[in-house]
Design an enzyme around this catalytic site. Sequence first.
Site, PDB file in Angstrom:
ATOM      1  N   ARG A 280      -5.987 -12.329  11.680  1.00  0.00           N
ATOM      2  CA  ARG A 280      -5.693 -13.382  12.655  1.00  0.00           C
ATOM      3  C   ARG A 280      -6.385 -13.273  14.008  1.00  0.00           C
ATOM      4  O   ARG A 280      -6.763 -14.315  14.562  1.00  0.00           O
ATOM      5  CB  ARG A 280      -4.170 -13.509  12.808  1.00  0.00           C
ATOM      6  CG  ARG A 280      -3.541 -14.146  11.566  1.00  0.00           C
ATOM      7  CD  ARG A 280      -2.075 -13.868  11.455  1.00  0.00           C
ATOM      8  NE  ARG A 280      -1.829 -12.460  11.139  1.00  0.00           N
ATOM      9  CZ  ARG A 280      -0.627 -11.944  10.934  1.00  0.00           C
ATOM     10  NH1 ARG A 280       0.443 -12.710  11.026  1.00  0.00           N
ATOM     11  NH2 ARG A 280      -0.481 -10.666  10.635  1.00  0.00           N
TER      12      ARG A 280
ATOM     13  N   ARG B 267      -5.573  -4.562  16.434  1.00  0.00           N
ATOM     14  CA  ARG B 267      -5.410  -5.632  17.407  1.00  0.00           C
ATOM     15  C   ARG B 267      -6.214  -5.317  18.666  1.00  0.00           C
ATOM     16  O   ARG B 267      -5.969  -4.297  19.319  1.00  0.00           O
ATOM     17  CB  ARG B 267      -3.923  -5.788  17.799  1.00  0.00           C
ATOM     18  CG  ARG B 267      -3.065  -6.408  16.704  1.00  0.00           C
ATOM     19  CD  ARG B 267      -3.454  -7.845  16.482  1.00  0.00           C
ATOM     20  NE  ARG B 267      -2.731  -8.512  15.416  1.00  0.00           N
ATOM     21  CZ  ARG B 267      -3.112  -8.553  14.125  1.00  0.00           C
ATOM     22  NH1 ARG B 267      -4.212  -7.942  13.726  1.00  0.00           N
ATOM     23  NH2 ARG B 267      -2.426  -9.238  13.245  1.00  0.00           N
TER      24      ARG B 267
ATOM     25  N   LYS C 259     -13.006  -9.758   3.580  1.00  0.00           N
ATOM     26  CA  LYS C 259     -12.047  -9.207   2.603  1.00  0.00           C
ATOM     27  C   LYS C 259     -11.455 -10.362   1.819  1.00  0.00           C
ATOM     28  O   LYS C 259     -10.874 -11.286   2.382  1.00  0.00           O
ATOM     29  CB  LYS C 259     -10.929  -8.444   3.310  1.00  0.00           C
ATOM     30  CG  LYS C 259      -9.859  -7.925   2.350  1.00  0.00           C
ATOM     31  CD  LYS C 259      -8.798  -7.131   3.066  1.00  0.00           C
ATOM     32  CE  LYS C 259      -7.593  -7.935   3.473  1.00  0.00           C
ATOM     33  NZ  LYS C 259      -6.582  -8.155   2.443  1.00  0.00           N
TER      34      LYS C 259
ATOM     35  N   HIS D 252      -4.237  -1.763 -10.863  1.00  0.00           N
ATOM     36  CA  HIS D 252      -3.248  -0.739 -11.260  1.00  0.00           C
ATOM     37  C   HIS D 252      -2.881  -1.027 -12.708  1.00  0.00           C
ATOM     38  O   HIS D 252      -2.132  -1.967 -12.991  1.00  0.00           O
ATOM     39  CB  HIS D 252      -2.018  -0.851 -10.344  1.00  0.00           C
ATOM     40  CG  HIS D 252      -1.000   0.223 -10.558  1.00  0.00           C
ATOM     41  ND1 HIS D 252       0.098   0.364  -9.761  1.00  0.00           N
ATOM     42  CD2 HIS D 252      -0.912   1.214 -11.460  1.00  0.00           C
ATOM     43  CE1 HIS D 252       0.824   1.387 -10.166  1.00  0.00           C
ATOM     44  NE2 HIS D 252       0.226   1.920 -11.208  1.00  0.00           N
ATOM     45  N   ASP D 253      -3.426  -0.229 -13.624  1.00  0.00           N
ATOM     46  CA  ASP D 253      -3.189  -0.494 -15.048  1.00  0.00           C
ATOM     47  C   ASP D 253      -3.596   0.768 -15.809  1.00  0.00           C
ATOM     48  O   ASP D 253      -3.865   1.802 -15.190  1.00  0.00           O
ATOM     49  CB  ASP D 253      -4.025  -1.724 -15.481  1.00  0.00           C
ATOM     50  CG  ASP D 253      -3.364  -2.508 -16.611  1.00  0.00           C
ATOM     51  OD1 ASP D 253      -2.941  -1.868 -17.595  1.00  0.00           O
ATOM     52  OD2 ASP D 253      -3.287  -3.738 -16.512  1.00  0.00           O
ATOM     53  N   ILE D 254      -3.666   0.689 -17.124  1.00  0.00           N
ATOM     54  CA  ILE D 254      -4.103   1.861 -17.877  1.00  0.00           C
ATOM     55  C   ILE D 254      -5.576   2.134 -17.538  1.00  0.00           C
ATOM     56  O   ILE D 254      -6.314   1.226 -17.127  1.00  0.00           O
ATOM     57  CB  ILE D 254      -3.897   1.691 -19.402  1.00  0.00           C
ATOM     58  CG1 ILE D 254      -4.682   0.493 -19.933  1.00  0.00           C
ATOM     59  CG2 ILE D 254      -2.416   1.558 -19.730  1.00  0.00           C
ATOM     60  CD1 ILE D 254      -4.710   0.416 -21.461  1.00  0.00           C
TER      61      ILE D 254
ATOM     62  N   THR E 251       2.604  -0.444   2.909  1.00  0.00           N
ATOM     63  CA  THR E 251       3.332  -0.326   4.185  1.00  0.00           C
ATOM     64  C   THR E 251       4.604  -1.167   4.193  1.00  0.00           C
ATOM     65  O   THR E 251       5.403  -1.055   5.114  1.00  0.00           O
ATOM     66  CB  THR E 251       2.447  -0.729   5.375  1.00  0.00           C
ATOM     67  OG1 THR E 251       1.791  -1.939   5.043  1.00  0.00           O
ATOM     68  CG2 THR E 251       1.445   0.330   5.714  1.00  0.00           C
TER      69      THR E 251
ATOM     70  N   ASP F 209     -10.281  -7.022  -2.506  1.00  0.00           N
ATOM     71  CA  ASP F 209      -8.993  -6.336  -2.329  1.00  0.00           C
ATOM     72  C   ASP F 209      -8.012  -6.786  -3.399  1.00  0.00           C
ATOM     73  O   ASP F 209      -7.081  -7.542  -3.127  1.00  0.00           O
ATOM     74  CB  ASP F 209      -8.481  -6.672  -0.912  1.00  0.00           C
ATOM     75  CG  ASP F 209      -7.144  -6.035  -0.589  1.00  0.00           C
ATOM     76  OD1 ASP F 209      -6.795  -5.025  -1.225  1.00  0.00           O
ATOM     77  OD2 ASP F 209      -6.443  -6.564   0.292  1.00  0.00           O
TER      78      ASP F 209
ATOM     79  N   LYS G   7      -6.562  -4.459  -5.618  1.00  0.00           N
ATOM     80  CA  LYS G   7      -5.601  -3.349  -5.844  1.00  0.00           C
ATOM     81  C   LYS G   7      -5.263  -3.195  -7.326  1.00  0.00           C
ATOM     82  O   LYS G   7      -4.098  -3.325  -7.738  1.00  0.00           O
ATOM     83  CB  LYS G   7      -4.310  -3.571  -5.040  1.00  0.00           C
ATOM     84  CG  LYS G   7      -4.514  -3.700  -3.539  1.00  0.00           C
ATOM     85  CD  LYS G   7      -3.176  -3.759  -2.813  1.00  0.00           C
ATOM     86  CE  LYS G   7      -3.317  -3.932  -1.328  1.00  0.00           C
ATOM     87  NZ  LYS G   7      -3.765  -5.276  -0.904  1.00  0.00           N
TER      88      LYS G   7
END
Length: 232
Positions: A210, A180, A33, A64-66, A119, A60, A62
């Site tokens: 991690r 985890r 990722k 977000h626009d027109i 989140t 990744d 993300k």
Amino acid sequence: MNLPKIYVALDYHNRVQADAMVSQLDPQKVGIKVGKELFTTEGPDWVTEQVDKGFSVFLDLKFHDIPNTVAKAVAAAARLHVDIVNVHASGGVKMMQAAKQALSEFEQPPLLIAVTVLTSMDDDDLVSLGVGRPVNEQVVKLAKLSQQAGLDGVVCSAKEAQLLRAQLGSEFKLMTPGIRPASADKDDQKRTLTPAEAVACGVDFMVIGRPITQADNPHQAVLDVINEINPA
Ligand code: C5P
């Protein structure tokens, strides 16, 4: 398309650290990722290098626009031959449809998934944005909107996975961070699922950082997760 179940989060500033980690991973076993920090430092050529090594890449960013801009951005991602790309569902149904439409031009388009509610946000944050619904209801609402717009799935937290699987049917993809292994430190993740629990909840793809990247032996950590999912 046969994609790996595990995507290793490369939360690194630059390629020096990222290359050191990638060299310890097997593209037959995991994908990677690549998020905003690494992408902004190293750019598309570095991503293409990883694809050429055989890694499945989840980009990744993300978006977000027109609608027109997001459509162009996901098409640019598809030209890098990444396997998964994402947008914010709160960009709206027209934005998501435009993105999906742009990808339909490709012979092997990446999966297009949506982020619902970050989140990091709680009910009070939504109220401050004028959203009266609690987070869990807003997550379901935006996930359903993503599905109606023709997207392939959503990124969801461990605590939402079971509910979304029940609400959205078996084909809609769920990608979940906060995984985890039973033996691992939880770090700053509050609600976690073990790999086996995630599979039982219907999660298709796990983002794991991690527990793999900070393990003494990342390759062995991957094998341990795979073994937790499919005990020999
Ligand atoms: O190290 P760890 O396994 O916690 O890393 C999880 C990865 O998933 C990080 O890249 C983190 O930013 C991302 N993520 C998350 N929780 C979310 C969304 C993304 O941990 N809700």
